[in-house]
Write an enzyme that holds these catalytic residues in place. Structure first.
Site, short mmCIF file in Angstrom:
data_model
loop_
_atom_site.label_atom_id
_atom_site.label_comp_id
_atom_site.label_asym_id
_atom_site.label_seq_id
_atom_site.Cartn_x
_atom_site.Cartn_y
_atom_site.Cartn_z
N LEU A 235 0.86 -1.19 0.00
CA LEU A 235 0.00 0.00 0.00
C LEU A 235 0.89 1.24 0.00
O LEU A 235 1.39 1.67 1.04
CB LEU A 235 -0.94 -0.01 1.21
CG LEU A 235 -1.89 -1.21 1.31
CD1 LEU A 235 -2.81 -1.05 2.52
CD2 LEU A 235 -2.71 -1.38 0.04
N ASP A 236 1.11 1.79 -1.19
CA ASP A 236 2.05 2.88 -1.37
C ASP A 236 1.55 4.16 -0.71
O ASP A 236 0.39 4.54 -0.89
CB ASP A 236 2.25 3.11 -2.88
CG ASP A 236 3.16 4.28 -3.17
OD1 ASP A 236 4.33 4.22 -2.76
OD2 ASP A 236 2.69 5.26 -3.79
N ALA A 237 2.44 4.81 0.04
CA ALA A 237 2.16 6.14 0.63
C ALA A 237 0.85 6.18 1.40
O ALA A 237 0.17 7.20 1.46
CB ALA A 237 2.15 7.20 -0.48
#
Length: 574
Positions: A235-237
């Site tokens: 889960l990016d950023a």
């Protein structure tokens, strides 16, 4: 079919996120939609469960980290992986492979497509037959040139109300920034002037998670990825997901509740999947993403890279020792993902509260001498601070104030990886690190993007030829790291959840003990962090003790151990 309890729990979790914005009727509606998505998936998929072990290791790469003019890049990587990496890694983390307009894939234009030059979904599925596949869900933002944003401007689905706009009254004075560009972009839209929110770049527009349709869309994206062989989601950023007026707009309660919902959903799916949160933040904030064992399965161990590199460059384990002593052990199936190099660089925010100002400045000064560029963030929209050092791990460790000619560059490099590989958690090695890659200055000159120094792509024929020759730099580094990984995979004490106990050998040596879950194997990991030989007492005298990294050295009944400059030993009782 899901039980009534499961269905109630899903509605309860939705209520925790949206109760201020949605009626009970709307929450029930979206709850039923999520339940239907899960049930339809489970009808088509028999139960499959996997567990982590000492064999769980990741290689981090782009879909075109290895390329050839003749084939699509994912197929090329699959072939290379099968020949050179399969025996050492059981998981491939492909950085974003979707059509993208910038940021090496992180400005996604369409989450349901694979970038044509890389391949197609069948290629991804084929790779998943060889290894586990981890993929990014770029969840905080989407491309300003993508399908959703085009539809957003037309009030058309999918995309209508998907992006975050705020008015001039929204107070951003406390917002925590990971970049230094202008956060808000004034636009005239829908017959009024408003501001688009852009956390990471002008081309990456933040999504509006107050709109439950956005949340549902990402649940569907997750299911789509599973159907195409992906079982681990980065889960990016994620920390920046939810924004509230007058707050820091990071790590907010709703963000944690959304992760809890995702975790609950994947636990209900027949195919076992894993959530990992990418939160490049100070230690306490990063650890919060484990929740109460109900959020991320894995979190990145962001403090390890800067502290480990600092310890080698300054030949001092004090900061690394203090940190690892206080780092909590993980619970079963929750893990640290350990790494020392990434596609971006060395995160500096995770040193907050761990390195004082004087020490940090000395560290950054040394990294600059070694060729580092720096990316900055804004504090309270005014002061600029270093966010990350953009440099390859090879260049970062090549020279130090104590070794200005780089006499021990190889020993430093191998031992840094030995610590990371043996530390509690799952080891992840960036593809370029396998071959001791230097900064890609040519790419930087072309793009002007600091992060591109560590995003080199390899021609298949070129790297294959270099690995065939024993004394090439690439072959030496590859063989050294493969040896460490090969040994790790055979040790029960290196299970990701095997107990870790910190050991204090003084400031020139760093060490810890790993104890297998069944208590039968103990491995003492010791590294000399200095450019001079160090003598230390062997922690526990044993007739069976052996150094897994050099079986020729006999240690039975010895009281002391002499470590060569930057040497690592793994002392096992069996």
């Amino acid at each position: 079919m899901l039980t009534q309890k499961d269905q109630r729990n899903i509605r309860y979790k939705l209520d925790n996120i949206f109760k201020i914005f949605l009626s009970k009727k709307d929450i029930d509606h979206f709850g039923k939609e999520i339940v239907e998505i899960i049930q339809q998936f489970n009808k088509k998929n028999p139960k499959k469960k996997k567990s982590i072990s000492e064999k769980t290791t990741l290689v981090i790469c782009y879909g075109d980290s290895v390329y050839s003019e003749k084939k699509k890049s994912i197929k090329v990587f699959q072939s290379f992986f099968q020949k050179k990496l399969k025996n050492y890694f059981n998981t491939i983390h492909f950085l974003p492979f979707y059509p993208s307009s910038s940021d090496s894939g992180f400005a996604v234009k369409d989450h349901y497509k694979v970038e044509n030059k890389l391949g197609n979904w069948q290629d991804v599925k084929n790779v998943s037959k060889l290894s586990n596949v981890m993929a990014d869900i770029v969840i905080n933002h989407s491309s300003a040139r993508g399908l959703w944003f085009k539809n957003f401007l037309k009030k058309k689905e999918p995309g209508k109300d998907y992006f975050l706009i705020v008015n001039s009254k929204f107070n951003t004075s406390k917002v925590v920034r990971p970049r230094d560009h202008k956060l808000l972009k004034k636009i005239k839209i829908f017959k009024k002037s408003d501001y688009l929110w852009r956390t990471f770049s002008p081309d990456q527009i933040d999504l509006n998670f107050r709109n439950p349709h956005v949340l549902i869309q990402f649940i569907k994206i997750m299911i789509h990825l599973i159907n195409n062989g992906v079982t681990i989601f980065r889960l990016d950023a994620i920390a920046y997901l939810w924004k509230e007026n007058g707050t820091q707009c990071i790590n907010l309660k709703q963000t944690h509740e959304i992760i809890k919902l995702f975790r609950y959903i994947i636990n209900l799916l027949n195919v076992q999947t894993t959530i990992i949160t990418e939160t490049n933040l100070p230690e306490k904030e990063n650890l919060s993403y484990f929740g109460s064992n109900d959020e991320a399965n894995w979190i990145y161990n962001f403090s390890l890279p800067p502290l480990l590199i600092h310890a080698f460059l300054f030949e001092n384990s004090s900061y690394l020792n203090k940190w690892s002593k206080n780092l909590p052990n993980t619970k079963n199936e929750n893990c640290y993902l350990n790494f020392i190099a990434s596609h971006d660089g060395i995160g500096i925010r995770p040193t907050e509260g761990l390195l004082n100002k004087k020490t940090l400045n000395s560290f950054l000064k040394r990294l600059k001498k070694n060729g580092s560029k720096f990316s900055y963030r804004k504090v309270q929209n005014k002061v600029k601070k270093v966010y990350e050092a953009n440099i390859t791990i090879f260049d970062a460790l090549k020279k130090s104030d104590y070794d200005q000619k780089g006499e021990f560059y190889l020993e430093r490099y191998v031992s840094a990886h030995a610590i990371m590989i043996s530390f509690e958690g799952i080891p992840a090695i960036y593809f370029n690190s396998m071959f001791g890659a230097s900064n890609d200055e040519a790419k930087f000159i072309i793009t002007g993007n600091n992060r591109d120094v560590n995003r080199y792509r390899w021609n298949l024929k070129n790297i294959s030829n270099k690995l065939k020759v024993k004394n090439t730099k690439q072959s030496i580094f590859y063989n050294k790291l493969c040896n460490l990984l090969n040994i790790r995979r055979k040790q029960k004490a290196f299970h990701p959840n095997a107990q870790r106990i910190n050991l204090n050998f003084g400031s020139k040596i760093y060490g810890f003990k790993r104890i297998s879950k069944d208590k039968k194997q103990t491995i003492i990991c010791i590294t000399n962090l200095s450019s001079k030989s160090q003598k230390t007492r062997i922690v526990k005298k044993s007739k069976k003790i052996k150094n897994l990294l050099n079986l020729r050295i006999k240690l039975e009944n010895k009281k002391f151990l002499v470590l060569k400059p930057f040497e690592t030993v793994w002392l096992s009782n069996i």
